[in-house]
Design an enzyme around this catalytic site. Structure first.
Site, PDB file in Angstrom:
ATOM      1  N   LYS A 238       0.729  -1.084   0.033  1.00  0.00           N
ATOM      2  CA  LYS A 238      -0.081  -0.010  -0.108  1.00  0.00           C
ATOM      3  C   LYS A 238       0.902   1.009   0.045  1.00  0.00           C
ATOM      4  CE  LYS A 238      -4.297  -1.997   1.377  1.00  0.00           C
ATOM      5  NZ  LYS A 238      -5.407  -2.073   1.931  1.00  0.00           N
ATOM      6  N   ASP A 241       1.391   4.104  -3.758  1.00  0.00           N
ATOM      7  CA  ASP A 241       0.038   3.775  -4.508  1.00  0.00           C
ATOM      8  C   ASP A 241      -0.638   5.091  -4.834  1.00  0.00           C
ATOM      9  OD1 ASP A 241      -1.044   4.073  -2.266  1.00  0.00           O
ATOM     10  OD2 ASP A 241      -1.935   1.990  -2.219  1.00  0.00           O
ATOM     11  N   ASP A 251       3.512   7.231   3.374  1.00  0.00           N
ATOM     12  CA  ASP A 251       3.650   6.063   2.611  1.00  0.00           C
ATOM     13  C   ASP A 251       3.781   6.437   1.130  1.00  0.00           C
ATOM     14  OD1 ASP A 251       0.990   6.933   3.211  1.00  0.00           O
ATOM     15  OD2 ASP A 251       0.254   5.086   2.121  1.00  0.00           O
ATOM     16  N   GLU A 252       3.663   7.927   0.884  1.00  0.00           N
ATOM     17  CA  GLU A 252       3.666   8.085  -0.484  1.00  0.00           C
ATOM     18  C   GLU A 252       4.776   9.149  -0.924  1.00  0.00           C
ATOM     19  OE1 GLU A 252       1.305   6.745  -2.462  1.00  0.00           O
ATOM     20  OE2 GLU A 252       0.662   5.753  -0.608  1.00  0.00           O
ATOM     21  N   ASN A 278      -5.653  18.056 -12.957  1.00  0.00           N
ATOM     22  CA  ASN A 278      -7.022  18.677 -12.572  1.00  0.00           C
ATOM     23  C   ASN A 278      -6.896  20.445 -12.382  1.00  0.00           C
ATOM     24  OD1 ASN A 278      -5.430  18.914 -10.360  1.00  0.00           O
ATOM     25  ND2 ASN A 278      -6.755  17.808  -8.784  1.00  0.00           N
ATOM     26  N   GLU A 280      -4.848  21.868 -10.666  1.00  0.00           N
ATOM     27  CA  GLU A 280      -4.094  22.251  -9.397  1.00  0.00           C
ATOM     28  C   GLU A 280      -2.931  21.789  -9.290  1.00  0.00           C
ATOM     29  OE1 GLU A 280      -6.152  20.963  -5.759  1.00  0.00           O
ATOM     30  OE2 GLU A 280      -4.957  22.362  -4.372  1.00  0.00           O
ATOM     31  N   ASP A 282       0.219  19.773  -7.673  1.00  0.00           N
ATOM     32  CA  ASP A 282       0.272  19.021  -6.524  1.00  0.00           C
ATOM     33  C   ASP A 282       1.573  18.509  -6.393  1.00  0.00           C
ATOM     34  OD1 ASP A 282      -2.614  18.369  -5.786  1.00  0.00           O
ATOM     35  OD2 ASP A 282      -2.911  17.937  -7.873  1.00  0.00           O
ATOM     36  N   GLU A 289       0.928  18.821 -13.739  1.00  0.00           N
ATOM     37  CA  GLU A 289      -0.009  19.939 -14.561  1.00  0.00           C
ATOM     38  C   GLU A 289       0.539  20.161 -16.072  1.00  0.00           C
ATOM     39  OE1 GLU A 289      -3.146  20.736 -13.804  1.00  0.00           O
ATOM     40  OE2 GLU A 289      -3.129  19.302 -12.105  1.00  0.00           O
ATOM     41  N   HIS A 399      33.564  33.162  -2.341  1.00  0.00           N
ATOM     42  CA  HIS A 399      34.938  33.538  -2.717  1.00  0.00           C
ATOM     43  C   HIS A 399      35.159  34.687  -3.711  1.00  0.00           C
ATOM     44  CE1 HIS A 399      34.271  30.733  -6.406  1.00  0.00           C
ATOM     45  NE2 HIS A 399      35.320  31.540  -6.849  1.00  0.00           N
ATOM     46  N   ASP A 447      30.118  28.346  -0.069  1.00  0.00           N
ATOM     47  CA  ASP A 447      30.467  29.167  -0.736  1.00  0.00           C
ATOM     48  C   ASP A 447      29.371  29.894  -1.455  1.00  0.00           C
ATOM     49  OD1 ASP A 447      32.198  30.629  -2.569  1.00  0.00           O
ATOM     50  OD2 ASP A 447      32.721  29.116  -3.782  1.00  0.00           O
ATOM     51  N   SER A 543      32.799  32.140 -11.861  1.00  0.00           N
ATOM     52  CA  SER A 543      32.428  31.924 -10.322  1.00  0.00           C
ATOM     53  C   SER A 543      31.081  32.899  -9.872  1.00  0.00           C
ATOM     54  CB  SER A 543      33.515  31.983  -9.467  1.00  0.00           C
ATOM     55  OG  SER A 543      34.466  30.982  -9.462  1.00  0.00           O
TER      56      SER A 543
END
Ligand code: ARG
Length: 601
Positions: A238, A241, A251-252, A278, A280, A282, A289, A399, A447, A543
């Site tokens: 699980k 998923d 778990d995700e 959708n 939005e 995520d 998206e 630097h 740096d 740099s």
């Protein structure tokens, strides 16, 4: 059995061996990431809620006044009416007893409560809710671990639910006549079922939802179980998923891939497939998206569309076959309020045509291509680059600058050619230089430095032509090895010749850089980038300049600051950059969060 059957049987057994799930599982989780104990409150992995802000990697409560001011009244369980859902939730975030009750003004009547009925212990049973003056059971229909977690969290079980399929028996001595129930549809991070969409459905006693909430005793350990950050154990299968089984999303959040039915965010997070396109955002990496070409869909929207909305119109009559939506969808309010939050503009070019192809092995930049690139001039020489990040602030390498030489520096913006200075170039004086307290010249650790430019005496801001800020990355999971990024600068080329022009090159982020620079590469603070053949690299004079990476939506982030490297353009010695995401808090401490926080300011 015919021969064909034997063959089929063989094939079947063979296939089931190939599908050995434990093999797949082990591969999906990123052990190193799991040690960080990320949850839905970790803004290195997920966006915070509109009523939260991201401070030092955690989503913490905003104060109600930091929410949008929009008036979309909602009522809380304490009987107080709030201007909008964000303001109520922010109040709840600080005082958890205040919870959402209904949409609209408080009327003084009605309450919400949730109890577990007819279980063998306090922590299980049928789910009964009291809404206003009526009590109803929750339906089995659509009752998933998502809704079950919300119910258990409401009852105070921090680990949420362990089982949402268990059924219970009505005691013989009670005569319950079930005629309907409430179907709940939650997003998963609500704190009460009152925030979920509740739809009245016809039902009988076989249609009711039951739940077993997580308690220390109920933590049945099975051999291959995954331990959530909140302490609950869930089956390995699980994880990753897209479904928040843990209740705290742990778990995700550390996934190397996702199981079917879910979408893999490049930041290592699995989200439900229905969140893709959708409308939005995520994934913090922005990939859910993109490439959507009109495939907008929203699950709850579909659900409401398929349910005849009859509530108000038919309530006087005896409506027989109609379902009734009892409350409005707070998720829509959440999304809308999120869209009203202040946004900063960064990482976008005003002019977008970039696809024309020195830096070592690079190409000459055109106007507007690297609008965040600045040059730092000390005396008569341009010795370093810098990155404009907004306000009057320029990021560079420690630097490159000294604190007490601020009066000697000039910041040149919009500069493309140092011999024949192009128009659009602007020269700014320097107000002060802030060098990282832990900068170590010998190892090049930390740096990083900030330069504050002087404002024109009559102005309140630093007005810069042909200049746009690059975004500052707040999470180390925004980009990863293999991603293509751009380095730019006015430094020397492969023949160590100074060509005095702004050049750029495309490089790739390189993982495991200790193998090139053993004992000298510090993974947390440094990043390596280059090409396989080493043909493109930063060099002397570059740099302090930018290594920018673009996310899925073409927004550019300063992922690195040109810091050091053995020689220039040697495949066995890639360029080393200061890993800017590691310094987000340091930068925001000095420049102010509002200049650089893209989300949840
Ligand atoms: N430290 C050099 C400078 O002051 C930058 C070196 C970058 N070298 C490299 N191979 N990427 O300009």
């Amino acid at each position: 059995m015919k021969l064909v059957h034997y063959l089929l049987l063989f094939l079947y057994i063979g296939l089931s061996f190939c599908k050995n799930p434990t093999l797949v599982q082990e591969d999906l989780l990123d052990e190193k990431c799991l040690k960080e104990k990320y949850t839905h409150q970790s803004c290195e992995k997920v966006f915070c809620q509109p009523w939260e802000k991201c401070i030092e990697g955690s989503c913490i409560c905003k104060l109600p006044y930091q929410c949008p001011k929009a008036v979309m009244l909602v009522c809380s369980t304490t009987g107080k009416t709030y201007n909008n859902y964000c303001q109520l939730k922010s109040h709840e975030c600080i005082y958890p007893k205040t919870k959402f009750l209904t949409n609209g003004t408080c009327t003084g009547q009605g309450q919400f409560d949730l109890s577990l009925k007819y279980g063998n212990t306090e922590s299980e049973g049928f789910v009964e809710v009291k809404l206003g003056n009526a009590t109803s059971f929750i339906c089995k229909k659509n009752w998933s671990i998502i809704e079950a977690n919300v119910a258990c969290l409401y009852r105070g079980f921090k680990g949420g639910a362990v089982d949402h399929k268990k059924t219970f028996n009505f005691p013989d001595d009670v005569d319950v006549k079930i005629t309907d129930c409430l179907e709940a549809n939650c997003r998963g991070l609500e704190t009460t079922l009152a925030e979920c969409v509740l739809i009245k459905r016809k039902a009988n006693s076989k249609d009711l939802a039951g739940v077993v909430c997580h308690t220390q005793e109920a933590a049945d350990l099975f051999s291959d179980s995954f331990q959530c950050v909140n302490g609950k154990y869930i089956p390995q299968k699980k994880t990753c998923d897209g479904i928040n089984n843990c209740g705290d999303q742990s778990d995700e959040l550390c996934c190397k891939g996702c199981r079917s039915g879910s979408f893999f965010c490049k930041s290592g997070v699995c989200i439900p497939k229905k969140y893709q396109c959708n409308g939005e955002l995520d994934c913090i990496s922005g990939d859910d998206e993109m490439n959507c070409e009109g495939v907008e869909h929203s699950e709850v929207q579909d659900l409401i569309a398929s349910t005849s909305v009859q509530g108000t119109r038919n309530s006087e009559h005896e409506v027989q076959e109609q379902d009734e939506i009892l409350n409005v969808n707070m998720d829509e309010d959440r999304k809308f309020l999120k869209s009203l939050l202040p946004k900063i503009s960064c990482g976008v070019r005003n002019n977008t045509h970039i696809r024309r192809k020195r830096i070592v092995g690079g190409k000459i930049a055109t106007k507007g291509q690297f609008p965040w690139q600045v040059a730092i001039k000390e005396g008569k020489k341009i010795h370093c680059g810098g990155i404009y990040i907004g306000g009057c602030w320029v990021l560079t390498a420690a630097h490159c600058v000294r604190k007490n030489l601020a009066h000697r520096y000039q910041i040149w913006t919009g500069l493309l050619d140092w011999i024949r200075v192009n128009n659009g170039t602007k020269i700014q004086k320097v107000n002060r230089v802030i060098i990282h307290e832990k900068y170590t010249g010998v190892t090049y650790q930390n740096d990083i430095a900030l330069i504050e430019m002087q404002k024109h005496p009559s102005k309140t801001t630093c007005e810069l032509l042909n200049t746009a800020p690059a975004c500052v990355p707040w999470s180390k999971y925004l980009f990863r090895p293999g991603d293509k990024c751009f380095v730019s600068g006015l430094g020397r080329d492969e023949e160590n010749k100074n060509i005095f022009k702004l050049k750029w090159g495309e490089v790739q982020l390189i993982g495991n850089c200790s193998k090139y620079y053993s004992n000298r590469f510090f993974e947390k603070e440094m990043e390596c980038a280059g090409t396989d053949d080493g043909s493109i690299d930063a060099c002397k004079g570059d740099s302090g300049g930018p290594l920018v990476c673009m996310n899925s939506n073409n927004v550019s982030y300063v992922w690195g600051i040109v810091s050091w490297g053995e020689n220039c353009g040697k495949p066995e010695f890639p360029g080393v950059y200061t890993k800017v995401s590691n310094y987000f808090d340091w930068i925001s401490h000095h420049v102010g969060r509002s200049f650089i926080s893209q989300y949840n300011v």
